[in-house]
Scaffold this active site. Sequence first.
Site, short mmCIF file in Angstrom:
data_model
loop_
_atom_site.label_atom_id
_atom_site.label_comp_id
_atom_site.label_asym_id
_atom_site.label_seq_id
_atom_site.Cartn_x
_atom_site.Cartn_y
_atom_site.Cartn_z
CG HIS A 288 -1.99 0.99 1.25
ND1 HIS A 288 -1.80 2.33 1.07
CD2 HIS A 288 -3.33 0.83 1.40
CE1 HIS A 288 -2.96 2.97 1.12
NE2 HIS A 288 -3.90 2.08 1.32
CG HIS A 331 -1.66 6.21 9.46
ND1 HIS A 331 -2.89 5.80 9.02
CD2 HIS A 331 -1.59 7.53 9.14
CE1 HIS A 331 -3.54 6.79 8.47
NE2 HIS A 331 -2.79 7.87 8.54
CE1 TYR A 346 -10.78 7.35 2.43
CE2 TYR A 346 -11.32 7.11 4.75
CZ TYR A 346 -10.38 7.21 3.74
OH TYR A 346 -9.05 7.16 4.05
CG HIS A 361 -7.97 11.16 11.96
ND1 HIS A 361 -8.49 10.87 10.71
CD2 HIS A 361 -8.82 10.61 12.85
CE1 HIS A 361 -9.60 10.15 10.86
NE2 HIS A 361 -9.82 9.98 12.16
CG HIS A 367 -5.87 8.34 12.08
ND1 HIS A 367 -4.77 8.98 12.59
CD2 HIS A 367 -5.80 8.51 10.74
CE1 HIS A 367 -4.07 9.53 11.61
NE2 HIS A 367 -4.66 9.24 10.47
#
Length: 432
Positions: A288, A331, A346, A361, A367
Amino acid sequence: MALSYLSGFGNEFQSEALSGALPVGQNSPQRCPYGLYAEQLSGTAFTAPRDSNARTWLYRIRPSVSHQGPFQSVDLPLWETAPRPAAAGLALGPLRWGPPPIPGEALTFVTGMRTMTAAGDARVQDGMAAHLYFATRSMEREYFYNADGEMLVVPQQGGLRFATELGVLEVTPGEICVLPRGMKFRAELLDGPARGYVCENYGARLALPGLGPIGANGLANPRDFQAPVAAYEDQAEEARLTVKWGGAFHACAIAQSPLDVVAWHGNYTPYKYDLRTFSPVGSVLTDHPDPSIFTVLTSASATPGTANVDFVIFPDRWMVAEGTFRPPWYHMNVMSEFMGLIYGIYDAKPDGFQPGGMSLHNAMLPHGPDRNAFAKASTEDLGPVKQSGTLAFMFETRFPQQVTDFGANLETLDKDYVTCWDGLEKHFEGTP
């Protein structure tokens, strides 16, 4: 009537509404064509390096000094400017809001601005503020300019027409526009009440990010950005000009429209961009990549590689990575992320994040996907899947974003947001 635009990002444009209005060979001749006045609008210091120097020459019916009178203070208490303290009584943690309803009262793009967060310090030209705007009526004989920063406008519901000194821009959901610092404009409704987001950037001007190993193509292409063509107003009727300067608002009566630029040339312009022309890049086999690959525009800071503001989008795209957890991973980040959803779903919060809503955030607060999104992404078939009909964005800054009292007391604040991570089971299979 269809509007015409000039294409390109950061280019030296020229446009004239009357043939021959642009002087030839000199920016400020002794006598300008048509009896116009020459005036320069500078978006950077005169001595800024040539590749970043921003200025436009305006040839107008009256100079800007004629478009101001004695100023009086104006109270717009819900449009706030950094620095500001955190909202009293708001606990530390990730935050999420549902879409706030458009108020029933008469509000313009300016009077309907509501600050959600502020970061950095506008006085030293660092940081940003994230706003919501609500507009239920057009500005009529009302004009505005922002001396504190440029404004990145992200419509979410309803379109807007911005009549600026350099011409007219129309923007609808799925598009953005940038109104430069110091540029006078009037905002009108295109199709009924409007709602959206604004990033007020106090720092370096937004620019296209470098592409590095990506190469010459990809992300936002310069040719897809559009600047307006010259269109002037020669209206001698009483009007009102409001200025945001130093975090305060000042207004004066003027005797005519300040949008009287007949011709112009330069690279300091308002512009629009259709986010659906963005060319995403991503992983084509495994793993990713960082969300920075979705950066549309960036405002640089004095620290290389660390932005004052990044504007990032999550548009339609193919997901093809094999053996990979596809949504954003869990992360903690040195950057602070204010996120909004223009339309669609989303993927990291499919049940809790709604169009017109937003989340925050802040730096070094953990989060990531909610429980259901984690479970689905961990077990689903990883064949090619297209994310369609979705458009989320992020205003990301290196500064902590302080929530305003308006944001803290907004009725759509999700007080149970942190519970979306409840039930994340322990899957550890090791032994002591």
